[in-house]
Scaffold this motif. Structure first.
Motif, PDB file in Angstrom:
ATOM      1  N   SER A 169       0.918  -1.358   0.025  1.00  0.00           N
ATOM      2  CA  SER A 169      -0.059  -0.135  -0.022  1.00  0.00           C
ATOM      3  C   SER A 169       0.867   1.280   0.056  1.00  0.00           C
ATOM      4  N   VAL A 170       1.694   1.251   0.876  1.00  0.00           N
ATOM      5  CA  VAL A 170       2.662   2.473   0.789  1.00  0.00           C
ATOM      6  C   VAL A 170       3.503   2.637   0.013  1.00  0.00           C
ATOM      7  N   LEU A 171       4.089   1.730  -0.632  1.00  0.00           N
ATOM      8  CA  LEU A 171       5.030   1.685  -1.939  1.00  0.00           C
ATOM      9  C   LEU A 171       4.310   2.304  -3.103  1.00  0.00           C
ATOM     10  N   ALA A 172       3.055   1.692  -3.385  1.00  0.00           N
ATOM     11  CA  ALA A 172       2.051   2.055  -4.301  1.00  0.00           C
ATOM     12  C   ALA A 172       1.684   3.595  -4.217  1.00  0.00           C
ATOM     13  N   HIS A 173       1.338   4.087  -2.971  1.00  0.00           N
ATOM     14  CA  HIS A 173       0.956   5.532  -2.703  1.00  0.00           C
ATOM     15  C   HIS A 173       2.044   6.205  -3.044  1.00  0.00           C
ATOM     16  N   LEU A 174       3.358   5.898  -2.781  1.00  0.00           N
ATOM     17  CA  LEU A 174       4.423   6.655  -3.016  1.00  0.00           C
ATOM     18  C   LEU A 174       5.115   6.656  -4.497  1.00  0.00           C
ATOM     19  N   ASP A 175       4.491   5.838  -5.342  1.00  0.00           N
ATOM     20  CA  ASP A 175       4.837   5.577  -6.618  1.00  0.00           C
ATOM     21  C   ASP A 175       6.431   5.019  -6.325  1.00  0.00           C
ATOM     22  N   MET A 176       6.576   3.922  -5.705  1.00  0.00           N
ATOM     23  CA  MET A 176       7.877   3.466  -5.439  1.00  0.00           C
ATOM     24  C   MET A 176       8.193   2.036  -5.943  1.00  0.00           C
ATOM     25  N   THR A 177       6.793   1.345  -6.148  1.00  0.00           N
ATOM     26  CA  THR A 177       6.643  -0.004  -6.688  1.00  0.00           C
ATOM     27  C   THR A 177       7.506  -0.336  -7.921  1.00  0.00           C
ATOM     28  N   ARG A 178       7.435   0.460  -8.557  1.00  0.00           N
ATOM     29  CA  ARG A 178       8.415   0.542  -9.848  1.00  0.00           C
ATOM     30  C   ARG A 178       9.876   0.476  -9.659  1.00  0.00           C
ATOM     31  N   LEU A 179      10.231   0.731  -8.898  1.00  0.00           N
ATOM     32  CA  LEU A 179      11.639   0.682  -8.628  1.00  0.00           C
ATOM     33  C   LEU A 179      12.222  -0.696  -8.004  1.00  0.00           C
ATOM     34  N   PHE A 180      11.371  -1.609  -7.508  1.00  0.00           N
ATOM     35  CA  PHE A 180      11.778  -2.579  -6.975  1.00  0.00           C
ATOM     36  C   PHE A 180      11.525  -4.053  -7.767  1.00  0.00           C
ATOM     37  N   ASP A 181      12.405  -5.042  -7.704  1.00  0.00           N
ATOM     38  CA  ASP A 181      12.471  -6.141  -8.512  1.00  0.00           C
ATOM     39  C   ASP A 181      11.342  -7.271  -7.758  1.00  0.00           C
ATOM     40  N   VAL A 182      12.034  -7.236  -6.306  1.00  0.00           N
ATOM     41  CA  VAL A 182      11.171  -7.831  -5.579  1.00  0.00           C
ATOM     42  C   VAL A 182      10.953  -7.520  -4.129  1.00  0.00           C
ATOM     43  N   ILE A 183       9.888  -7.945  -3.428  1.00  0.00           N
ATOM     44  CA  ILE A 183       9.439  -7.045  -2.351  1.00  0.00           C
ATOM     45  C   ILE A 183       8.664  -8.356  -1.230  1.00  0.00           C
ATOM     46  N   ILE A 184       9.818  -8.604  -0.268  1.00  0.00           N
ATOM     47  CA  ILE A 184       9.562  -9.457   0.883  1.00  0.00           C
ATOM     48  C   ILE A 184       9.116  -8.787   2.097  1.00  0.00           C
ATOM     49  N   GLY A 185       7.814  -8.997   2.719  1.00  0.00           N
ATOM     50  CA  GLY A 185       7.460  -8.452   4.031  1.00  0.00           C
ATOM     51  C   GLY A 185       7.522  -9.472   5.125  1.00  0.00           C
ATOM     52  N   GLY A 186       7.285  -8.718   6.209  1.00  0.00           N
ATOM     53  CA  GLY A 186       7.289  -9.409   7.460  1.00  0.00           C
ATOM     54  C   GLY A 186       6.722 -10.514   7.772  1.00  0.00           C
ATOM     55  N   ASP A 187       5.392 -10.784   7.014  1.00  0.00           N
ATOM     56  CA  ASP A 187       4.755 -12.041   6.759  1.00  0.00           C
ATOM     57  C   ASP A 187       4.811 -12.860   5.638  1.00  0.00           C
ATOM     58  N   SER A 188       5.594 -12.689   4.920  1.00  0.00           N
ATOM     59  CA  SER A 188       5.957 -13.222   3.499  1.00  0.00           C
ATOM     60  C   SER A 188       6.509 -14.874   3.894  1.00  0.00           C
ATOM     61  N   LEU A 189       7.152 -15.024   4.760  1.00  0.00           N
ATOM     62  CA  LEU A 189       7.804 -16.069   5.188  1.00  0.00           C
ATOM     63  C   LEU A 189       7.171 -16.516   6.752  1.00  0.00           C
ATOM     64  N   PRO A 190       7.583 -17.710   7.252  1.00  0.00           N
ATOM     65  CA  PRO A 190       7.137 -18.117   8.560  1.00  0.00           C
ATOM     66  C   PRO A 190       8.071 -17.363   9.671  1.00  0.00           C
ATOM     67  N   VAL A 191       9.287 -16.916   9.323  1.00  0.00           N
ATOM     68  CA  VAL A 191      10.135 -16.036   9.824  1.00  0.00           C
ATOM     69  C   VAL A 191      10.289 -14.747   9.571  1.00  0.00           C
ATOM     70  N   HIS A 192      11.024 -13.668  10.553  1.00  0.00           N
ATOM     71  CA  HIS A 192      11.155 -12.531   9.899  1.00  0.00           C
ATOM     72  C   HIS A 192      12.681 -11.859  10.583  1.00  0.00           C
ATOM     73  N   LYS A 193      13.110 -10.906  10.125  1.00  0.00           N
ATOM     74  CA  LYS A 193      14.387 -10.329  10.521  1.00  0.00           C
ATOM     75  C   LYS A 193      14.579 -10.321  12.022  1.00  0.00           C
ATOM     76  N   PRO A 194      15.557 -10.754  12.496  1.00  0.00           N
ATOM     77  CA  PRO A 194      17.052 -10.991  12.248  1.00  0.00           C
ATOM     78  C   PRO A 194      17.172 -12.258  11.449  1.00  0.00           C
ATOM     79  N   ASP A 195      16.261 -13.347  11.115  1.00  0.00           N
ATOM     80  CA  ASP A 195      16.422 -14.375  10.582  1.00  0.00           C
ATOM     81  C   ASP A 195      16.858 -14.167   9.024  1.00  0.00           C
ATOM     82  N   PRO A 196      17.975 -14.526   8.794  1.00  0.00           N
ATOM     83  CA  PRO A 196      18.444 -14.227   7.257  1.00  0.00           C
ATOM     84  C   PRO A 196      17.807 -14.807   6.197  1.00  0.00           C
TER      85      PRO A 196
END
Length: 217
Positions: free
Chosen positions: A117-144
């Motif tokens: 939502s925030v990347l779309a609002h700020l017109d930043m989505t176009r700049l990134f080839d991949v987006i990994i969010g905090g709930d994209s995987l079963p773990v989150h940072k600092p897990d590598p």
């Protein structure tokens, strides 16, 4: 060309005012006093569940309310974009890196839908080839695993990770990649004590810093 992955909140965008507004909406519905912007910045970094847990602790709300308040927080979080600002110079720096052929990604503990939502609002989505969010995987940072997932999707090439916090530094260490620390974000301790390859306080010379880091890798 290189793979350059960024944290989001406190690194590319100052989203604390929006997060504070969502938190205080939840607290207000509970008859609780609001949290300050300073508290908000201190609570950010380990994902939405930890943020809500810290928010609750600040207002002596029992653990039994965690799931209910987290659900309410996440509902408001998805549309919390109006008060968020991009750090000065970040967009030109990202565009310059893209123009050089580098592949860019996001690896953030912010949940995926609010990130979108925030990347779309700020017109930043176009700049990134991949987006990994905090709930994209079963773990989150600092897990590598999150950072490795982003890097895997970006293909081959040298690596740089860019973030603003102790969590980001630990993630980079755990993943074994160079780390550039943005000093104007949401770190909790002195920047000199945070493990880093290099640090920067503005995006004006960031592209040159990336190139120097890649040359020394």
């Amino acid at each position: 060309m290189a793979r350059i992955v960024f944290d989001l909140d406190g690194t590319l965008i100052d989203s604390a005012p929006d997060i504070q507004a969502v938190a205080n909406g939840v607290l207000g519905a509970e008859g609780q006093q609001p949290i300050t912007l300073e508290q908000t910045r201190k609570f950010i970094g380990n994902g939405a569940p930890t943020f809500v847990a810290r928010m609750r602790a600040a207002r002596d709300i029992p653990d039994s309310e965690q799931d209910r308040l987290l659900t309410a927080f996440k509902i408001g979080y998805v549309s919390a974009v109006e008060l968020t600002e991009i750090y000065a110079g970040a967009i030109p720096a990202l565009e310059a890196l893209k123009a050089k052929g580098h592949r860019l990604g996001i690896c953030t503990n912010k949940p995926f839908k609010p990130t979108q939502s925030v990347l779309a609002h700020l017109d930043m989505t176009r700049l990134f080839d991949v987006i990994i969010g905090g709930d994209s995987l079963p773990v989150h940072k600092p897990d590598p695993a999150m950072l490795h997932a982003a890097l895997d999707q970006l293909g081959d090439g040298p690596v740089v990770y860019v973030g603003d916090s102790e969590v980001d530094a630990e993630t980079a260490q755990n993943a074994g990649v160079p780390f550039l620390l943005f000093t104007q974000g949401y770190h909790k301790t002195d920047v000199a004590s945070i493990p880093q390859t290099a640090r920067f306080d503005s995006y004006s010379d960031f592209v040159e810093l990336v190139e120097e880091t890649l040359a020394g890798a």
